[in-house]
Design a protein around this motif. Structure first.
Motif, mmCIF file in Angstrom:
data_model
loop_
_atom_site.group_PDB
_atom_site.id
_atom_site.type_symbol
_atom_site.label_atom_id
_atom_site.label_comp_id
_atom_site.label_asym_id
_atom_site.label_seq_id
_atom_site.Cartn_x
_atom_site.Cartn_y
_atom_site.Cartn_z
ATOM 1 N N LEU A 7 88.987 31.646 74.367
ATOM 2 C CA LEU A 7 89.799 30.432 74.430
ATOM 3 C C LEU A 7 90.011 30.022 75.880
ATOM 4 O O LEU A 7 90.487 30.814 76.699
ATOM 5 N N SER A 8 89.673 28.804 76.190
ATOM 6 C CA SER A 8 89.925 28.267 77.530
ATOM 7 C C SER A 8 91.366 27.773 77.604
ATOM 8 O O SER A 8 92.033 27.604 76.572
ATOM 9 N N PRO A 9 91.896 27.516 78.806
ATOM 10 C CA PRO A 9 93.245 26.935 78.914
ATOM 11 C C PRO A 9 93.392 25.639 78.124
ATOM 12 O O PRO A 9 94.400 25.423 77.453
ATOM 13 N N ALA A 10 92.353 24.785 78.202
ATOM 14 C CA ALA A 10 92.419 23.527 77.442
ATOM 15 C C ALA A 10 92.380 23.798 75.945
ATOM 16 O O ALA A 10 93.080 23.148 75.162
ATOM 17 N N HIS A 15 95.220 22.682 73.148
ATOM 18 C CA HIS A 15 94.912 21.908 71.940
ATOM 19 C C HIS A 15 95.263 22.701 70.672
ATOM 20 O O HIS A 15 95.720 22.122 69.679
ATOM 21 N N LEU A 16 95.039 24.012 70.703
ATOM 22 C CA LEU A 16 95.382 24.840 69.549
ATOM 23 C C LEU A 16 96.864 24.743 69.231
ATOM 24 O O LEU A 16 97.252 24.541 68.064
ATOM 25 N N TRP A 17 97.709 24.844 70.262
ATOM 26 C CA TRP A 17 99.146 24.802 70.025
ATOM 27 C C TRP A 17 99.635 23.388 69.729
ATOM 28 O O TRP A 17 100.596 23.215 68.965
ATOM 29 N N LEU A 18 98.957 22.392 70.278
ATOM 30 C CA LEU A 18 99.341 21.012 69.968
ATOM 31 C C LEU A 18 99.122 20.713 68.496
ATOM 32 O O LEU A 18 100.025 20.250 67.794
ATOM 33 N N TRP A 19 97.907 20.994 68.021
ATOM 34 C CA TRP A 19 97.618 20.718 66.612
ATOM 35 C C TRP A 19 98.291 21.722 65.680
ATOM 36 O O TRP A 19 98.666 21.383 64.553
ATOM 37 N N GLY A 20 98.463 22.946 66.172
ATOM 38 C CA GLY A 20 99.214 23.918 65.379
ATOM 39 C C GLY A 20 100.653 23.485 65.185
ATOM 40 O O GLY A 20 101.216 23.640 64.092
ATOM 41 N N LEU A 57 106.767 34.836 71.918
ATOM 42 C CA LEU A 57 106.349 33.452 71.777
ATOM 43 C C LEU A 57 106.337 32.740 73.135
ATOM 44 O O LEU A 57 105.477 31.879 73.383
ATOM 45 N N PHE A 58 107.278 33.111 74.020
ATOM 46 C CA PHE A 58 107.332 32.498 75.349
ATOM 47 C C PHE A 58 106.012 32.694 76.093
ATOM 48 O O PHE A 58 105.515 31.773 76.772
ATOM 49 N N ARG A 59 105.452 33.881 75.977
ATOM 50 C CA ARG A 59 104.166 34.155 76.643
ATOM 51 C C ARG A 59 103.099 33.173 76.172
ATOM 52 O O ARG A 59 102.314 32.651 76.981
ATOM 53 N N HIS A 60 103.068 32.901 74.871
ATOM 54 C CA HIS A 60 102.054 31.996 74.329
ATOM 55 C C HIS A 60 102.306 30.553 74.759
ATOM 56 O O HIS A 60 101.354 29.825 75.090
ATOM 57 N N ILE A 61 103.558 30.137 74.741
ATOM 58 C CA ILE A 61 103.867 28.767 75.164
ATOM 59 C C ILE A 61 103.555 28.588 76.648
ATOM 60 O O ILE A 61 103.073 27.529 77.082
ATOM 61 N N HIS A 62 103.791 29.622 77.437
ATOM 62 C CA HIS A 62 103.483 29.560 78.866
ATOM 63 C C HIS A 62 101.982 29.361 79.082
ATOM 64 O O HIS A 62 101.566 28.543 79.906
ATOM 65 N N LEU A 63 101.175 30.095 78.316
ATOM 66 C CA LEU A 63 99.722 29.934 78.421
ATOM 67 C C LEU A 63 99.281 28.562 77.924
ATOM 68 O O LEU A 63 98.362 27.942 78.478
ATOM 69 N N ALA A 64 99.939 28.068 76.868
ATOM 70 C CA ALA A 64 99.544 26.786 76.276
ATOM 71 C C ALA A 64 99.847 25.611 77.193
ATOM 72 O O ALA A 64 99.249 24.535 77.040
ATOM 73 N N THR A 65 100.760 25.789 78.139
ATOM 74 C CA THR A 65 101.126 24.683 79.039
ATOM 75 C C THR A 65 100.494 24.849 80.431
ATOM 76 O O THR A 65 100.920 24.188 81.380
ATOM 77 N N ALA A 66 99.485 25.718 80.522
ATOM 78 C CA ALA A 66 98.867 25.976 81.836
ATOM 79 C C ALA A 66 98.257 24.717 82.438
ATOM 80 O O ALA A 66 98.274 24.534 83.658
#
Length: 393
Positions: free
Chosen positions: A107-110, A114-119, A22-31
Protein backbone atom coordinates in the motif's frame (compact mmCIF):
# COMPACT_ATOMS: atom_id res chain seq x y z
CA UNK A 1 -19.39 -1.47 43.57
CA UNK A 2 -16.00 -3.15 43.26
CA UNK A 3 -17.34 -5.08 40.25
CA UNK A 4 -18.52 -1.82 38.63
CA UNK A 5 -15.08 -0.31 39.19
CA UNK A 6 -13.43 -3.36 37.66
CA UNK A 7 -15.74 -3.18 34.64
CA UNK A 8 -15.01 0.53 34.13
CA UNK A 9 -11.27 -0.06 34.41
CA UNK A 10 -11.42 -2.88 31.88
CA UNK A 11 -13.63 -0.89 29.50
CA UNK A 12 -11.45 2.23 29.64
CA UNK A 13 -8.27 0.17 29.16
CA UNK A 14 -9.62 -1.58 26.06
CA UNK A 15 -11.12 1.68 24.77
CA UNK A 16 -7.80 3.51 25.17
CA UNK A 17 -5.73 0.78 23.47
CA UNK A 18 -8.20 0.53 20.60
CA UNK A 19 -8.06 4.26 19.97
CA UNK A 20 -4.26 4.30 20.11
CA UNK A 21 -4.18 1.50 17.53
CA UNK A 22 -6.63 3.38 15.32
CA UNK A 23 -4.62 6.61 15.73
CA UNK A 24 -1.64 4.94 14.07
CA UNK A 25 -3.76 4.09 11.04
CA UNK A 26 -5.34 7.53 10.77
CA UNK A 27 -1.87 9.09 11.03
CA UNK A 28 -0.68 6.97 8.10
CA UNK A 29 -3.86 7.70 6.12
CA UNK A 30 -3.27 11.47 6.36
CA UNK A 31 0.40 11.34 5.31
CA UNK A 32 -0.33 13.00 1.94
CA UNK A 33 -2.53 15.69 3.54
CA UNK A 34 -0.64 16.58 6.77
CA UNK A 35 -2.35 19.98 7.00
CA UNK A 36 -5.61 18.27 8.02
CA UNK A 37 -4.09 16.50 11.01
CA UNK A 38 -4.50 19.29 13.66
CA UNK A 39 -8.20 19.73 12.75
CA UNK A 40 -8.84 16.00 12.54
CA UNK A 41 -7.03 15.12 15.77
CA UNK A 42 -8.78 17.86 17.75
CA UNK A 43 -12.21 16.68 16.60
CA UNK A 44 -11.27 13.06 17.16
CA UNK A 45 -10.08 13.72 20.72
CA UNK A 46 -13.42 15.36 21.51
CA UNK A 47 -15.59 12.55 20.18
CA UNK A 48 -13.54 9.74 21.73
CA UNK A 49 -13.78 11.42 25.16
CA UNK A 50 -17.52 12.13 24.83
CA UNK A 51 -18.85 8.69 25.79
CA UNK A 52 -16.66 8.12 28.88
CA UNK A 53 -17.40 11.66 30.07
CA UNK A 54 -21.14 11.22 29.54
CA UNK A 55 -21.17 7.92 31.45
CA UNK A 56 -18.81 8.81 34.29
CA UNK A 57 -19.91 12.43 34.83
CA UNK A 58 -23.57 11.95 33.91
CA UNK A 59 -24.80 12.59 37.46
CA UNK A 60 -22.94 15.89 37.65
CA UNK A 61 -23.72 17.36 34.23
CA UNK A 62 -26.96 19.09 33.21
CA UNK A 63 -29.32 16.66 31.49
CA UNK A 64 -28.95 18.21 28.02
CA UNK A 65 -25.15 18.27 28.21
CA UNK A 66 -24.81 14.72 29.52
CA UNK A 67 -27.21 13.47 26.85
CA UNK A 68 -25.30 15.33 24.11
CA UNK A 69 -22.01 13.76 25.25
CA UNK A 70 -23.58 10.30 25.27
CA UNK A 71 -25.12 10.71 21.82
CA UNK A 72 -21.85 11.91 20.28
CA UNK A 73 -19.93 9.16 22.04
CA UNK A 74 -22.46 6.46 21.13
CA UNK A 75 -22.28 7.40 17.45
CA UNK A 76 -18.50 7.24 17.65
CA UNK A 77 -18.60 3.76 19.27
CA UNK A 78 -20.42 2.48 16.19
CA UNK A 79 -17.81 4.04 13.91
CA UNK A 80 -14.98 2.73 16.09
CA UNK A 81 -16.23 -0.85 15.76
CA UNK A 82 -16.00 -0.89 11.98
CA UNK A 83 -12.93 1.37 11.77
CA UNK A 84 -11.15 -1.19 13.95
CA UNK A 85 -12.15 -3.98 11.55
CA UNK A 86 -10.90 -1.93 8.60
CA UNK A 87 -7.59 -1.28 10.42
CA UNK A 88 -7.14 -4.98 11.17
CA UNK A 89 -7.83 -5.93 7.55
CA UNK A 90 -5.39 -3.25 6.38
CA UNK A 91 -2.64 -4.64 8.63
CA UNK A 92 -3.42 -8.15 7.43
CA UNK A 93 -3.03 -7.00 3.82
CA UNK A 94 0.27 -5.29 4.67
CA UNK A 95 1.53 -8.49 6.27
CA UNK A 96 0.52 -10.61 3.27
CA UNK A 97 2.01 -8.13 0.79
CA UNK A 98 5.33 -8.22 2.66
CA UNK A 99 5.36 -12.01 2.58
CA UNK A 100 4.36 -12.39 -1.09
CA UNK A 101 5.25 -9.04 -2.79
CA UNK A 102 5.05 -10.69 -6.19
CA UNK A 103 1.32 -11.27 -5.74
CA UNK A 104 0.23 -8.26 -3.63
CA UNK A 105 1.41 -4.71 -4.18
CA UNK A 106 2.34 -2.82 -0.98
CA UNK A 107 0.00 0.00 0.00
CA UNK A 108 1.35 3.39 -0.99
CA UNK A 109 0.60 6.53 1.07
CA UNK A 110 -1.94 7.58 -1.56
CA UNK A 111 -3.46 4.09 -1.56
CA UNK A 112 -3.79 4.19 2.22
CA UNK A 113 -5.53 7.58 2.04
CA UNK A 114 -8.00 6.38 -0.60
CA UNK A 115 -8.63 3.15 1.34
CA UNK A 116 -9.64 5.07 4.46
CA UNK A 117 -11.61 7.66 2.51
CA UNK A 118 -13.79 5.08 0.79
CA UNK A 119 -13.78 2.86 3.86
CA UNK A 120 -15.16 5.76 5.88
CA UNK A 121 -17.93 6.27 3.31
CA UNK A 122 -18.79 2.58 3.48
CA UNK A 123 -18.84 2.61 7.29
CA UNK A 124 -21.11 5.66 7.23
CA UNK A 125 -23.56 3.96 4.85
CA UNK A 126 -23.61 0.79 6.97
CA UNK A 127 -24.25 2.75 10.17
CA UNK A 128 -27.05 4.75 8.53
CA UNK A 129 -28.79 1.50 7.57
CA UNK A 130 -28.14 0.14 11.07
CA UNK A 131 -29.67 3.25 12.62
CA UNK A 132 -32.81 3.02 10.47
CA UNK A 133 -33.07 -0.67 11.33
CA UNK A 134 -32.83 0.09 15.07
CA UNK A 135 -35.74 2.55 14.79
CA UNK A 136 -38.09 -0.06 13.33
CA UNK A 137 -39.25 -2.75 15.81
CA UNK A 138 -40.86 -5.81 14.23
CA UNK A 139 -43.58 -8.01 15.71
CA UNK A 140 -42.25 -11.56 16.11
CA UNK A 141 -45.11 -14.07 16.15
CA UNK A 142 -44.78 -17.11 18.40
CA UNK A 143 -47.37 -19.81 18.98
CA UNK A 144 -47.30 -22.47 21.65
CA UNK A 145 -49.71 -25.14 22.86
CA UNK A 146 -49.64 -25.91 26.58
CA UNK A 147 -51.44 -28.52 28.68
CA UNK A 148 -54.84 -27.26 29.79
CA UNK A 149 -55.10 -27.11 33.60
CA UNK A 150 -58.29 -28.08 35.40
CA UNK A 151 -60.88 -25.39 35.99
CA UNK A 152 -62.25 -22.56 33.90
CA UNK A 153 -60.16 -20.11 31.99
CA UNK A 154 -59.57 -18.71 28.51
CA UNK A 155 -58.56 -21.09 25.75
CA UNK A 156 -55.86 -18.67 24.62
CA UNK A 157 -53.62 -15.99 26.12
CA UNK A 158 -51.72 -13.37 24.13
CA UNK A 159 -48.48 -12.30 25.79
CA UNK A 160 -46.48 -9.34 24.46
CA UNK A 161 -42.85 -9.91 25.47
CA UNK A 162 -40.48 -6.93 25.46
CA UNK A 163 -36.85 -7.01 26.52
CA UNK A 164 -33.95 -4.56 26.70
CA UNK A 165 -35.74 -1.24 26.23
CA UNK A 166 -32.80 0.68 27.77
CA UNK A 167 -34.88 3.82 28.31
CA UNK A 168 -32.88 6.93 29.08
CA UNK A 169 -30.24 8.69 27.05
CA UNK A 170 -30.66 7.14 23.60
CA UNK A 171 -34.11 5.53 23.87
CA UNK A 172 -36.20 8.51 24.90
CA UNK A 173 -39.65 10.04 24.43
CA UNK A 174 -40.48 9.50 20.76
CA UNK A 175 -38.82 6.07 20.65
CA UNK A 176 -40.66 4.92 23.79
CA UNK A 177 -43.98 6.13 22.41
CA UNK A 178 -43.40 4.20 19.20
CA UNK A 179 -42.36 1.01 21.02
CA UNK A 180 -45.35 0.98 23.35
CA UNK A 181 -47.72 1.91 20.55
CA UNK A 182 -46.48 -1.18 18.68
CA UNK A 183 -47.03 -3.26 21.81
CA UNK A 184 -50.63 -2.05 22.12
CA UNK A 185 -51.24 -2.86 18.46
CA UNK A 186 -50.73 -6.54 19.28
CA UNK A 187 -53.77 -6.38 21.65
CA UNK A 188 -52.08 -8.44 24.37
CA UNK A 189 -53.78 -9.94 27.41
CA UNK A 190 -50.59 -9.30 29.39
CA UNK A 191 -47.30 -7.51 28.79
CA UNK A 192 -44.05 -9.05 30.04
CA UNK A 193 -40.96 -6.83 30.39
CA UNK A 194 -37.91 -9.06 30.67
CA UNK A 195 -35.29 -6.75 32.19
CA UNK A 196 -33.07 -3.80 31.23
CA UNK A 197 -36.07 -1.48 31.14
CA UNK A 198 -33.88 1.46 32.13
CA UNK A 199 -30.37 2.13 30.91
CA UNK A 200 -28.01 4.26 33.00
CA UNK A 201 -29.39 6.93 35.30
CA UNK A 202 -32.99 6.76 36.52
CA UNK A 203 -33.04 10.56 36.19
CA UNK A 204 -32.64 10.19 32.44
CA UNK A 205 -35.49 7.64 32.29
CA UNK A 206 -37.64 10.18 34.15
CA UNK A 207 -36.71 12.85 31.60
CA UNK A 208 -37.73 10.38 28.88
CA UNK A 209 -41.12 9.97 30.66
CA UNK A 210 -40.79 6.20 30.82
CA UNK A 211 -43.36 5.79 33.61
CA UNK A 212 -45.93 7.89 31.77
CA UNK A 213 -45.49 5.77 28.63
CA UNK A 214 -45.70 2.52 30.62
CA UNK A 215 -49.06 3.68 31.99
CA UNK A 216 -50.40 3.74 28.42
CA UNK A 217 -49.88 -0.01 27.94
CA UNK A 218 -53.28 -1.65 27.48
CA UNK A 219 -53.31 -5.20 28.84
CA UNK A 220 -56.34 -6.55 30.77
CA UNK A 221 -54.23 -8.96 32.84
CA UNK A 222 -51.57 -6.38 33.64
CA UNK A 223 -47.94 -5.53 32.97
CA UNK A 224 -45.24 -7.62 34.67
CA UNK A 225 -41.50 -7.12 34.79
CA UNK A 226 -38.27 -8.60 36.10
CA UNK A 227 -34.93 -7.02 36.76
CA UNK A 228 -32.02 -6.97 34.34
CA UNK A 229 -28.42 -6.07 35.05
CA UNK A 230 -29.00 -2.42 34.12
CA UNK A 231 -31.62 -1.96 36.84
CA UNK A 232 -28.87 -2.78 39.32
CA UNK A 233 -26.35 -0.50 37.60
CA UNK A 234 -28.87 2.35 37.78
CA UNK A 235 -29.56 1.76 41.50
CA UNK A 236 -32.04 -1.04 42.06
CA UNK A 237 -34.29 0.59 44.67
CA UNK A 238 -34.60 3.85 42.75
CA UNK A 239 -35.10 2.05 39.42
CA UNK A 240 -37.83 -0.28 40.69
CA UNK A 241 -39.66 2.50 42.54
CA UNK A 242 -39.78 4.51 39.34
CA UNK A 243 -40.84 1.62 37.09
CA UNK A 244 -43.66 0.76 39.50
CA UNK A 245 -45.07 4.25 38.90
CA UNK A 246 -45.89 2.98 35.41
CA UNK A 247 -48.43 0.52 36.88
CA UNK A 248 -45.97 -2.34 36.45
CA UNK A 249 -45.80 -5.25 38.87
CA UNK A 250 -42.19 -6.28 39.32
CA UNK A 251 -41.65 -9.94 40.16
CA UNK A 252 -38.55 -10.16 42.35
CA UNK A 253 -38.10 -13.89 42.80
CA UNK A 254 -41.88 -14.10 42.93
CA UNK A 255 -44.70 -15.83 41.09
CA UNK A 256 -48.26 -14.95 40.13
CA UNK A 257 -51.12 -16.92 38.55
CA UNK A 258 -52.45 -15.48 35.29
CA UNK A 259 -56.11 -16.11 34.38
CA UNK A 260 -56.09 -19.47 36.23
CA UNK A 261 -54.12 -20.80 33.26
CA UNK A 262 -50.41 -20.45 34.04
CA UNK A 263 -47.93 -19.67 36.77
CA UNK A 264 -45.72 -16.71 35.85
CA UNK A 265 -42.38 -16.78 37.69
CA UNK A 266 -40.11 -13.74 37.69
CA UNK A 267 -36.46 -14.20 38.67
CA UNK A 268 -33.99 -11.64 39.95
CA UNK A 269 -31.15 -11.09 37.51
CA UNK A 270 -28.02 -13.18 37.86
CA UNK A 271 -26.07 -10.08 38.89
CA UNK A 272 -28.32 -9.43 41.91
CA UNK A 273 -25.82 -11.02 44.37
CA UNK A 274 -23.15 -8.56 43.16
CA UNK A 275 -25.31 -5.79 44.65
CA UNK A 276 -26.27 -7.50 47.89
CA UNK A 277 -29.57 -9.00 46.70
CA UNK A 278 -30.56 -12.65 46.60
CA UNK A 279 -31.38 -14.87 43.64
CA UNK A 280 -33.31 -17.95 44.67
CA UNK A 281 -33.14 -21.20 42.76
CA UNK A 282 -36.01 -21.99 40.47
CA UNK A 283 -36.77 -25.11 42.49
CA UNK A 284 -37.16 -22.95 45.61
CA UNK A 285 -39.45 -20.47 43.85
CA UNK A 286 -41.72 -23.25 42.64
CA UNK A 287 -41.78 -24.88 46.07
CA UNK A 288 -42.79 -21.55 47.66
CA UNK A 289 -45.72 -21.10 45.27
CA UNK A 290 -49.19 -22.08 46.45
CA UNK A 291 -50.51 -22.36 42.89
CA UNK A 292 -52.15 -25.59 41.66
CA UNK A 293 -49.57 -28.16 40.60
CA UNK A 294 -51.12 -28.67 37.15
CA UNK A 295 -50.52 -25.08 36.00
CA UNK A 296 -47.92 -24.69 33.21
CA UNK A 297 -44.96 -22.59 34.36
CA UNK A 298 -43.68 -19.59 32.38
CA UNK A 299 -40.40 -18.07 33.62
CA UNK A 300 -38.98 -14.60 33.02
CA UNK A 301 -35.19 -14.59 33.45
CA UNK A 302 -33.22 -11.76 31.87
CA UNK A 303 -29.90 -13.51 31.19
CA UNK A 304 -30.08 -16.82 29.26
CA UNK A 305 -27.46 -18.82 31.15
CA UNK A 306 -27.75 -22.22 32.91
CA UNK A 307 -30.75 -23.20 30.82
CA UNK A 308 -30.57 -26.73 32.19
CA UNK A 309 -31.97 -25.45 35.50
CA UNK A 310 -35.31 -24.59 33.90
CA UNK A 311 -35.31 -27.71 31.72
CA UNK A 312 -34.61 -30.00 34.69
CA UNK A 313 -37.37 -28.32 36.71
CA UNK A 314 -39.95 -29.04 34.01
CA UNK A 315 -40.74 -25.42 33.14
CA UNK A 316 -42.94 -25.11 30.05
CA UNK A 317 -41.58 -21.82 28.69
CA UNK A 318 -38.85 -19.31 29.54
CA UNK A 319 -38.33 -15.84 28.08
CA UNK A 320 -34.93 -14.12 28.26
CA UNK A 321 -33.11 -11.23 26.62
CA UNK A 322 -29.82 -9.52 27.43
CA UNK A 323 -27.76 -10.69 24.43
CA UNK A 324 -29.03 -8.20 21.79
CA UNK A 325 -27.64 -10.94 19.52
CA UNK A 326 -24.44 -8.90 19.64
CA UNK A 327 -26.28 -5.78 18.32
CA UNK A 328 -23.40 -5.04 15.91
CA UNK A 329 -21.84 -7.55 13.54
CA UNK A 330 -19.49 -9.35 14.25
CA UNK A 331 -20.28 -9.35 17.98
CA UNK A 332 -23.14 -11.78 17.31
CA UNK A 333 -20.46 -14.37 16.53
CA UNK A 334 -19.16 -13.84 20.08
CA UNK A 335 -22.57 -14.03 21.78
CA UNK A 336 -23.22 -17.31 19.96
CA UNK A 337 -20.16 -18.73 21.70
CA UNK A 338 -21.06 -17.33 25.13
CA UNK A 339 -24.75 -18.26 25.19
CA UNK A 340 -26.36 -21.56 24.32
CA UNK A 341 -28.98 -19.53 22.47
CA UNK A 342 -28.14 -15.98 21.43
CA UNK A 343 -31.42 -15.27 19.62
CA UNK A 344 -34.52 -17.27 18.84
CA UNK A 345 -36.18 -20.44 20.07
CA UNK A 346 -34.55 -23.49 21.65
CA UNK A 347 -36.08 -26.69 22.99
CA UNK A 348 -34.44 -28.56 25.88
CA UNK A 349 -36.28 -31.62 27.18
CA UNK A 350 -39.87 -30.37 27.59
CA UNK A 351 -38.93 -26.71 28.00
CA UNK A 352 -39.13 -24.08 25.27
CA UNK A 353 -36.74 -21.13 25.56
CA UNK A 354 -37.11 -17.93 23.60
CA UNK A 355 -34.21 -15.48 23.75
CA UNK A 356 -35.22 -12.10 22.36
CA UNK A 357 -32.64 -9.82 20.76
CA UNK A 358 -34.52 -6.92 22.39
CA UNK A 359 -36.25 -3.80 21.19
CA UNK A 360 -33.75 -1.10 22.19
CA UNK A 361 -30.02 -0.53 21.91
CA UNK A 362 -27.20 -0.09 24.40
CA UNK A 363 -24.28 2.16 23.56
CA UNK A 364 -24.20 2.64 19.77
CA UNK A 365 -27.74 3.41 18.48
CA UNK A 366 -27.34 0.93 15.62
CA UNK A 367 -28.33 -2.68 14.89
CA UNK A 368 -26.45 -4.58 12.20
CA UNK A 369 -26.68 -8.15 13.54
CA UNK A 370 -30.41 -8.37 14.32
CA UNK A 371 -33.72 -6.56 13.99
CA UNK A 372 -35.40 -5.04 17.08
CA UNK A 373 -38.42 -7.09 18.05
CA UNK A 374 -41.53 -7.35 20.17
CA UNK A 375 -42.56 -10.97 20.65
CA UNK A 376 -46.27 -11.74 20.54
CA UNK A 377 -46.67 -15.20 22.05
CA UNK A 378 -50.08 -16.81 21.65
CA UNK A 379 -50.61 -19.63 24.14
CA UNK A 380 -53.32 -22.19 23.41
CA UNK A 381 -54.28 -24.52 26.24
CA UNK A 382 -54.80 -28.11 25.02
CA UNK A 383 -52.78 -31.27 24.49
CA UNK A 384 -50.12 -31.97 23.26
CA UNK A 385 -47.45 -29.31 23.93
CA UNK A 386 -46.05 -27.75 20.73
CA UNK A 387 -44.26 -24.52 19.79
CA UNK A 388 -43.43 -22.53 16.66
CA UNK A 389 -41.98 -19.10 15.99
CA UNK A 390 -41.94 -16.87 12.94
CA UNK A 391 -38.47 -15.44 12.78
CA UNK A 392 -34.77 -16.18 13.21
CA UNK A 393 -33.38 -19.73 13.03
Amino acid sequence: MRNIGLFLTLFLSIYTMTNLYLFRHIHLATAIVPWIRPILYSAWLFVLLAYPLGRILGRLLPYWLGTAFLWIGALYLGFLTYALLLALMTDLYRLCSSLVPALLRPLSPAGTTHLWLWGGVGIGALLLLGYINALTPRIRLMEMTLPAPLGSGPEQLRLAVVTDIHAGEIIHNARLQHIFQRVNETKPDAVLLVGDIVDGLVRKAEEAELAEELQKLDAPLGVYAVTGNHEYYAGIEEALAYIEKGNVRILQDESVVLADRLLLVGRNDRQAPWFGHSRKSLETLLAESSAPADLPVVVLDHTPLDLDEAADTGVSLQFSGHTHNGQLFPFNLITRKIYEQSWGMLRKKKTIFYVSCGVGTWGPPFRTSSVPEIVLCTLTFSEPQTAAVQGPP
